[in-house]
Write a protein that holds these residues in place. Structure first.
Motif, PDB file in Angstrom:
ATOM      1  N   ASN A   1      -5.720   3.551  -3.608  1.00 36.09           N
ATOM      2  CA  ASN A   1      -4.617   2.470  -3.853  1.00 36.09           C
ATOM      3  C   ASN A   1      -5.118   1.464  -4.882  1.00 36.09           C
ATOM      4  O   ASN A   1      -4.605   1.073  -5.714  1.00 36.09           O
ATOM      5  N   LEU A   2      -6.586   1.242  -4.721  1.00 37.71           N
ATOM      6  CA  LEU A   2      -7.214   0.378  -5.641  1.00 37.71           C
ATOM      7  C   LEU A   2      -7.081   0.849  -7.093  1.00 37.71           C
ATOM      8  O   LEU A   2      -6.787  -0.006  -7.811  1.00 37.71           O
ATOM      9  N   THR A   3      -7.449   2.061  -7.220  1.00 35.74           N
ATOM     10  CA  THR A   3      -7.434   2.504  -8.659  1.00 35.74           C
ATOM     11  C   THR A   3      -6.347   2.691  -9.297  1.00 35.74           C
ATOM     12  O   THR A   3      -6.082   2.142 -10.428  1.00 35.74           O
ATOM     13  N   LEU A   4      -5.291   2.963  -8.547  1.00 33.44           N
ATOM     14  CA  LEU A   4      -3.616   2.751  -9.035  1.00 33.44           C
ATOM     15  C   LEU A   4      -3.348   1.531  -9.410  1.00 33.44           C
ATOM     16  O   LEU A   4      -2.792   1.246 -10.521  1.00 33.44           O
ATOM     17  N   GLN A   5      -3.759   0.409  -8.593  1.00 32.64           N
ATOM     18  CA  GLN A   5      -3.572  -0.920  -9.056  1.00 32.64           C
ATOM     19  C   GLN A   5      -4.116  -1.487 -10.537  1.00 32.64           C
ATOM     20  O   GLN A   5      -3.673  -1.918 -11.127  1.00 32.64           O
ATOM     21  N   GLY A   6      -5.368  -0.742 -10.445  1.00 32.28           N
ATOM     22  CA  GLY A   6      -6.196  -1.109 -11.692  1.00 32.28           C
ATOM     23  C   GLY A   6      -5.583  -0.537 -12.927  1.00 32.28           C
ATOM     24  O   GLY A   6      -5.414  -1.062 -13.949  1.00 32.28           O
ATOM     25  N   HIS A   7      -5.030   0.683 -12.686  1.00 34.26           N
ATOM     26  CA  HIS A   7      -4.346   1.375 -13.929  1.00 34.26           C
ATOM     27  C   HIS A   7      -2.986   0.524 -14.230  1.00 34.26           C
ATOM     28  O   HIS A   7      -2.789   0.416 -15.646  1.00 34.26           O
TER      29      HIS A   7
ATOM     30  N   MET B   1      -6.410  -5.503  -3.719  1.00 31.27           N
ATOM     31  CA  MET B   1      -5.718  -5.076  -4.593  1.00 31.27           C
ATOM     32  C   MET B   1      -4.991  -6.202  -5.576  1.00 31.27           C
ATOM     33  O   MET B   1      -4.842  -5.972  -6.828  1.00 31.27           O
ATOM     34  N   GLY B   2      -5.001  -7.144  -4.939  1.00 38.02           N
ATOM     35  CA  GLY B   2      -4.324  -8.595  -5.581  1.00 38.02           C
ATOM     36  C   GLY B   2      -5.424  -9.003  -6.629  1.00 38.02           C
ATOM     37  O   GLY B   2      -5.427  -9.772  -7.543  1.00 38.02           O
ATOM     38  N   LEU B   3      -6.727  -8.492  -6.229  1.00 40.56           N
ATOM     39  CA  LEU B   3      -7.920  -8.973  -7.132  1.00 40.56           C
ATOM     40  C   LEU B   3      -8.436  -8.141  -7.969  1.00 40.56           C
ATOM     41  O   LEU B   3      -9.113  -8.667  -8.888  1.00 40.56           O
ATOM     42  N   VAL B   4      -7.943  -6.869  -7.996  1.00 46.36           N
ATOM     43  CA  VAL B   4      -8.564  -5.852  -8.860  1.00 46.36           C
ATOM     44  C   VAL B   4      -8.626  -6.188 -10.191  1.00 46.36           C
ATOM     45  O   VAL B   4      -9.832  -5.966 -10.929  1.00 46.36           O
ATOM     46  N   HIS B   5      -7.883  -7.006 -10.938  1.00 45.09           N
ATOM     47  CA  HIS B   5      -7.804  -7.171 -12.402  1.00 45.09           C
ATOM     48  C   HIS B   5      -8.301  -8.532 -12.600  1.00 45.09           C
ATOM     49  O   HIS B   5      -8.097  -8.962 -13.625  1.00 45.09           O
ATOM     50  N   ARG B   6      -8.949  -9.019 -11.730  1.00 48.08           N
ATOM     51  CA  ARG B   6      -9.669 -10.325 -11.723  1.00 48.08           C
ATOM     52  C   ARG B   6      -8.826 -11.639 -12.190  1.00 48.08           C
ATOM     53  O   ARG B   6      -8.855 -12.389 -13.098  1.00 48.08           O
TER      54      ARG B   6
ATOM     55  N   LEU C   1       0.720  -1.226  -0.101  1.00 44.34           N
ATOM     56  CA  LEU C   1      -0.136  -0.036   0.060  1.00 44.34           C
ATOM     57  C   LEU C   1       0.706   1.219  -0.056  1.00 44.34           C
ATOM     58  O   LEU C   1       1.883   1.350   0.535  1.00 44.34           O
ATOM     59  N   ASP C   2       0.133   2.502  -0.432  1.00 52.82           N
ATOM     60  CA  ASP C   2       1.079   3.543  -0.301  1.00 52.82           C
ATOM     61  C   ASP C   2       0.143   4.151   0.815  1.00 52.82           C
ATOM     62  O   ASP C   2      -1.100   4.636   0.818  1.00 52.82           O
ATOM     63  N   PRO C   3       1.025   4.510   1.913  1.00 53.19           N
ATOM     64  CA  PRO C   3       0.258   4.913   3.051  1.00 53.19           C
ATOM     65  C   PRO C   3      -0.392   6.339   3.040  1.00 53.19           C
ATOM     66  O   PRO C   3      -1.249   6.695   3.801  1.00 53.19           O
ATOM     67  N   ALA C   4       0.236   7.098   2.104  1.00 49.65           N
ATOM     68  CA  ALA C   4      -0.321   8.566   1.944  1.00 49.65           C
ATOM     69  C   ALA C   4      -1.379   8.603   0.858  1.00 49.65           C
ATOM     70  O   ALA C   4      -2.070   9.673   0.885  1.00 49.65           O
TER      71      ALA C   4
END
Length: 314
Positions: free
Chosen positions: A98-104, A149-154, A89-92
C-alpha cells in the motif's frame, strides 16, 4: 508570516438552494494544527474538498502554500497529504505494498522509495505486520497506515478528516501520539470528538451554517465562558421547554440552553446555583435525572456557538 492554508470569503451552493458555505474565511499558519469543528451540514467537508481541489467554490479565494487551488490544482495536490474519513487502503495488499503504491502515485521510485516506506513502517509501529494483507490488521493499525500513506511524499500540509472515527480508546490514543509527533507539520483536522480537538489542536475554528462562528485557542475559548457550567438532565424530553422557562428566571443563572432533555446554563457560583435550580424544577413538577456542575469545557463552548452539543459519529 504567510499562511500555509488560506480561505477568504468562500461561497458554495448546491442544487435546491442549499448554501454550504456563506463567505467562510479561515487560515492555518505554518506548523499549526487547526481543528475545524461544526455540526453535520455546517460546511466542514465542503471546505476541505475545496482546499484539497476536490470541489470548486462559486466565489472567494483559497490558497495552499501559496498556490491557488482553482488555478494551480496540480501544485496544491503535490504539496498536500489527505487522510479521508474512509480508509483508502487496498485490503488485499500488504502494508508495504500500500505504501509503495502510494509512493508511485507521487513519482517516487527505487531505493529512495524503499527507504521512505521502511521509515514510515517503523515510525508508525507497523514494521512487524508490513508483509501481511491489511484486511487482517486491526482498525487502529489500518488507520495509522492511512496517515502514513498521506505522508509518504513528504507533504507540507496534511488534511485529516475525522481520523479516529470508529477506533476504540486505545487506538485513538495511539493515533493521537502519532499526530502530535508530526512536529512542524501543518495540519487541518476535522473531528467529531471534542476531547480530541482539545488535545491536538493549537487553535480551533467552529463553523455553523457555512460561516465561522468562533475561533481561538481551546484555552481562550473556554476562558471566555465565565463561571461554572450547570448541566441538568430531565426525565422527560417534553418537559424540556418548561424546565428552561423555570431556570431562565432564576437569579445567577444565564445562557440557559436546551438540547433534547438536557439543559445547560452558566452560573457564577455553580455550587450555589444547583440547589436553587433543583428546587425551581421541583416546584414546577419537573423530574430531574442528573445534575452536574463543572468548569467550562469545549462542549460548553460548542453548545454556546453552535446551539447544540457535538453529534459524535458512530
Amino acid at each position: 508570516m504567510t499562511a500555509a492554508v488560506l480561505a477568504r470569503d468562500l461561497v458554495k451552493s448546491y442544487p435546491k438552494g442549499v448554501r454550504a458555505l456563506d463567505h467562510l474565511s479561515l487560515s492555518v499558519e505554518p506548523g499549526e494544527i487547526l481543528g475545524l469543528l461544526g455540526p453535520n451540514g455546517a460546511g466542514k467537508s465542503t471546505t476541505v474538498k475545496i482546499l484539497t481541489t476536490l470541489a470548486r467554490a462559486d466565489s472567494g479565494r483559497a490558497e495552499v502554500v501559496g498556490h491557488d487551488v482553482a488555478r494551480e490544482p496540480g501544485r496544491v495536490r503535490a504539496a498536500i497529504g489527505v487522510v479521508a474519513q474512509r480508509s483508502g487502503l487496498d485490503p488485499a495488499a500488504t502494508g508495504r505494498e500500500n505504501l509503495t503504491l502510494q509512493g508511485h502515485l507521487f513519482g517516487l521510485r527505487g531505493a529512495a522509495l524503499r527507504r521512505r516506506v521502511d521509515e514510515l513502517l517503523e515510525r508508525f509501529d507497523l514494521a512487524e505486520a508490513a508483509g501481511r494483507r491489511t484486511r487482517e490488521w486491526s482498525g487502529g493499525m489500518q488507520r495509522r497506515l492511512d496517515v502514513a500513506m498521506g505522508l509518504v511524499h513528504r507533504p507540507t500540509v496534511l488534511f485529516l478528516d475525522e481520523p479516529t472515527t470508529g477506533l476504540d480508546p486505545e487506538g485513538r490514543a495511539a493515533l493521537w501520539r502519532e499526530i502530535r509527533g508530526l512536529d512542524g507539520m501543518t495540519i487541518l483536522l476535522t473531528t467529531h470528538y471534542l476531547d480530541e480537538a482539545d488535545r491536538l489542536a493549537d487553535r480551533l475554528v467552529i463553523v455553523d451554517g457555512g460561516r465561522v462562528v468562533a475561533e481561538g485557542t481551546p484555552d481562550r475559548l473556554k476562558g471566555e465562558l465565565r463561571g461554572d457550567a450547570v448541566h441538568i438532565e430531565v426525565l422527560e424530553s417534553l418537559e424540556g421547554p418548561k424546565a428552561r422557562t423555570a431556570l431562565s428566571g432564576l437569579p445567577g443563572m444565564r445562557e440557559v440552553t436546551l438540547d433534547g432533555n438536557r439543559l445547560s446554563a452558566r452560573a457564577d457560583d455553580g455550587a450555589a446555583a444547583a440547589p436553587a435550580a433543583l428546587a425551581a424544577l421541583e416546584a414546577a413538577g419537573i423530574r430531574v435525572a442528573t445534575v452536574t456542575v463543572a468548569r467550562p469545557s469545549l462542549d460548553d463552548v460548542y453548545l454556546k456557538h453552535a446551539g447544540r452539543r457535538m453529534e459524535v459519529a458512530a
